[in-house]
Design a protein around this motif. Structure first.
Motif, short mmCIF file in Angstrom:
data_model
loop_
_atom_site.label_atom_id
_atom_site.label_comp_id
_atom_site.label_asym_id
_atom_site.label_seq_id
_atom_site.Cartn_x
_atom_site.Cartn_y
_atom_site.Cartn_z
N LEU A 1 15.82 7.86 -7.50
CA LEU A 1 15.48 6.46 -7.72
C LEU A 1 16.44 5.86 -8.75
CD1 LEU A 1 11.58 6.25 -8.00
CD2 LEU A 1 13.01 5.59 -6.07
N HIS A 2 16.53 4.52 -8.74
CA HIS A 2 17.29 3.83 -9.77
C HIS A 2 16.55 4.00 -11.10
CE1 HIS A 2 18.81 0.50 -12.22
NE2 HIS A 2 19.88 0.54 -11.46
N PRO A 3 17.26 4.31 -12.19
CA PRO A 3 16.58 4.54 -13.48
C PRO A 3 15.67 3.40 -13.91
CG PRO A 3 18.87 5.25 -13.62
CD PRO A 3 18.71 4.56 -12.29
N GLY A 4 16.12 2.17 -13.74
CA GLY A 4 15.31 1.02 -14.15
C GLY A 4 14.02 0.92 -13.36
N TYR A 5 14.11 1.18 -12.05
CA TYR A 5 12.91 1.12 -11.21
C TYR A 5 11.94 2.23 -11.58
CZ TYR A 5 9.91 1.23 -7.10
OH TYR A 5 8.82 1.23 -6.27
N LEU A 6 12.45 3.44 -11.80
CA LEU A 6 11.58 4.55 -12.19
C LEU A 6 10.89 4.25 -13.52
CD1 LEU A 6 10.41 7.36 -11.78
CD2 LEU A 6 12.47 8.30 -12.85
N GLN A 7 11.63 3.69 -14.45
CA GLN A 7 11.04 3.32 -15.74
C GLN A 7 9.87 2.36 -15.55
OE1 GLN A 7 11.55 4.62 -18.73
NE2 GLN A 7 13.55 4.09 -19.55
N ASN B 1 0.83 -1.21 0.00
CA ASN B 1 0.00 0.00 0.00
C ASN B 1 0.86 1.26 0.00
OD1 ASN B 1 -2.30 -1.55 0.02
ND2 ASN B 1 -2.64 -1.35 2.22
N SER B 2 1.89 1.25 0.85
CA SER B 2 2.78 2.40 0.92
C SER B 2 3.54 2.58 -0.38
CB SER B 2 3.77 2.22 2.08
OG SER B 2 4.75 3.23 2.08
N GLY B 3 3.96 1.45 -0.97
CA GLY B 3 4.71 1.50 -2.22
C GLY B 3 3.89 2.06 -3.36
N GLU B 4 2.58 1.69 -3.41
CA GLU B 4 1.72 2.20 -4.47
C GLU B 4 1.57 3.71 -4.36
OE1 GLU B 4 -1.80 -0.08 -3.94
OE2 GLU B 4 -1.04 -1.81 -5.07
N ALA B 5 1.35 4.20 -3.13
CA ALA B 5 1.20 5.64 -2.93
C ALA B 5 2.51 6.36 -3.25
CB ALA B 5 0.78 5.92 -1.48
N GLN B 6 3.62 5.77 -2.84
CA GLN B 6 4.92 6.38 -3.09
C GLN B 6 5.23 6.38 -4.59
OE1 GLN B 6 6.43 8.16 -1.22
NE2 GLN B 6 8.61 7.84 -0.97
N ILE C 1 6.19 13.64 -9.58
CA ILE C 1 7.39 14.49 -9.56
C ILE C 1 8.13 14.39 -10.89
CG2 ILE C 1 9.63 14.89 -8.47
CD1 ILE C 1 8.39 13.88 -5.84
N SER C 2 8.19 13.18 -11.45
CA SER C 2 8.87 12.98 -12.74
C SER C 2 8.17 13.77 -13.84
CB SER C 2 8.89 11.49 -13.10
OG SER C 2 9.61 10.75 -12.14
#
Length: 291
Positions: free
Chosen positions: A206-212, A170-175, A182-183
């Motif tokens: 964030l790590h580029p791959g994760y943000l992608q 749940n926290s991860g989805e909101a984050q 922001i991106s």
């Protein structure tokens, strides 16, 4: 987890690791590795050709599914103290409810047991650690231990982990939504510059791959496709509302090559920049403004 019957602890131990590289191994038990102090890395080989590395800091733990190849890596400069518990499920015995019966009464436990993820990495608020420690202390009583207490504690442990998992999701989805927002703001403010994925990732730490991955998951577009959309809409506005020469527009929108700009614009609109401007001027002539 392939849950069936009662959870049964196969092995458990406290261990201080220093400068250690464990070989890849697998076993028919689910393993919980909890970092009490320090830092370590776990390599997971969920597929023969795919290896992932996970970092664990104090208060974090990993649950590795049975028969998933993995190994522990600890640097000499960063000792790591861990508490490990390995368990598998055995046929029911005694009067304590089976794990399936308990899961039927708890949706979060059911979801955890049904998960097919090779591993989960979670952060604890001390509750998981205290339950694990109580379980290990009870098991250490050997002949004097209470089997009922062991079942209660390991069941409590799994229920608590299920709750931590859900809170994390749940926290991860909101984050994730916040990172994507922001991106987007960063792209709208910087579209006129030469931007790469690593620049956007740096803006949100964030790590580029994760943000992608999270950007594509939430928007349906890649970061660069979203950026191209912003640039092409700005180009359309400049072509329609200003007299900026077409040869200069690529500089206004952060596309360094004029040839590349023409290609992007035609892919986006179906028209060349010149044809688009002409067509828009023609429309304005055909539909004069009313006084």
């Amino acid at each position: 987890m392939g849950a069936n019957g009662h959870p049964h602890v196969m092995a458990y131990y406290f261990k201080q690791w220093l400068g250690f590289e464990m070989p890849f191994h697998r076993h028919d038990a689910t393993e919980i590795m909890y970092t009490i102090q320090g830092y370590c890395e776990i390599e997971i080989q969920s597929q023969p050709s795919h290896t992932e590395k996970v970092a664990l800091k104090k208060g974090e733990f990993i649950i590795i599914n049975a028969n998933v190849a993995h190994r522990l890596l600890v640097d000499e400069a960063n000792p790591c103290r861990m508490l490990n518990v390995e368990f598998r499920f055995i046929p029911n015995k005694g009067v304590f409810p089976s794990i399936q019966q308990l899961a039927a009464e708890d949706d979060l436990l059911f979801a955890l047991l049904a998960s097919e993820a090779p591993y989960l990495v979670l952060r604890d608020g001390d509750e998981v650690y205290h339950i694990m420690k109580s379980l290990v202390l009870e098991l250490d009583k050997a002949a004097n231990k209470s089997d009922l207490m062991v079942q209660l504690l390991i069941t409590q442990l799994l229920i608590r982990i299920a709750r931590v998992w859900r809170e994390t999701v749940n926290s991860g989805e909101a984050q994730s939504e916040r990172y994507v927002k922001i991106s987007m703001e960063y792209l709208h403010q910087n579209y006129d510059r030469d931007i790469q994925v690593k620049d956007i990732a740096g803006a949100v730490n964030l790590h580029p791959g994760y943000l992608q991955r999270i950007f594509k998951s939430l928007t349906g577009q890649t970061l660069m496709a979203y950026l191209t959309g912003i640039r092409m809409e700005k180009a359309k506005m400049l072509l329609l509302e200003t007299d900026v020469p077409i040869s200069d527009i690529c500089d206004y929108i952060g596309v360094g090559s004029r040839q590349y700009f023409h290609m992007l614009f035609k892919d986006y609109t179906g028209l060349t920049p010149t044809d688009f401007r002409k067509s828009m001027y023609a429309e304005k002539r055909n539909y004069p403004e009313r006084s």
